[in-house]
Write a protein that holds these residues in place. Structure first.
Motif: not given
Length: 177
Positions: A64-82, A89-95
């Protein structure tokens, strides 16, 4: 605003597909899908400052380039592999560091303001003051804190210093009113 933030997933085995589902507090949801076999990315409702980043020897990550307060929230990553499917899940908090201003009011008393900080800044005075802080909440989650210097005794020096404490840093400024 932070320059950038990189969120990685823990993945075992050979990756075939990655999906990021982003649910920010202030904007609608966004989905990024990356297929390894076609080297293609599919975006749904994602801003241009959110994208995959690829680094040698590491799993693809979300940048995430130029992180702003509006982008706070949950970021879920799902991966399929062998080795199976993986979720993280990340919960991004911006100071947000406050903007500091120090001035003299109409009565000649020092006033310290820490504007638009997240979380709210803590204000104190040197020499010590019996003042209390007023807070004003803003729609974007930031808070402005205002404190007026009130002398604890009549033997106060001419110069007063406002001390601002915040997780993004500490600042001080002095004034003579």
């Amino acid at each position: 605003v932070v320059d950038s933030s990189v969120l990685t997933c823990f993945i075992k085995g050979q990756i075939s597909m990655l999906t990021r589902t982003i649910t920010p507090k202030a904007e609608g949801p966004c989905t990024l899908v990356y297929r390894i076999d076609t080297n293609m990315t599919h975006r749904t409702n994602c801003s241009d400052n959110i994208n995959w980043t690829f680094r040698a020897g590491l799993a693809p990550a979300l940048e995430i380039k130029q992180v702003e307060i509006a982008q706070e929230g949950n970021y879920l990553c799902e991966a399929a592999s062998t080795d199976g499917n993986f979720r993280r899940t990340y919960n991004l908090t911006v100071l947000a560091p406050p903007r500091l201003s120090l001035y003299c009011d109409e009565q000649g008393s020092p006033v310290c303001e820490a504007a638009a900080g997240k979380p709210p800044a803590q204000l104190s005075w040197v020499p010590e003051s019996s003042s209390s802080a007023d807070k004003k909440c803003h729609d974007n989650g930031t808070v402005t804190v205002l404190s007026k210097f009130t002398a604890c005794s009549s033997n106060v020096t001419n110069v007063t210093t406002c001390m601002v404490s915040h997780p993004a840093g500490n600042w001080s400024q002095s004034i003579a009113c």
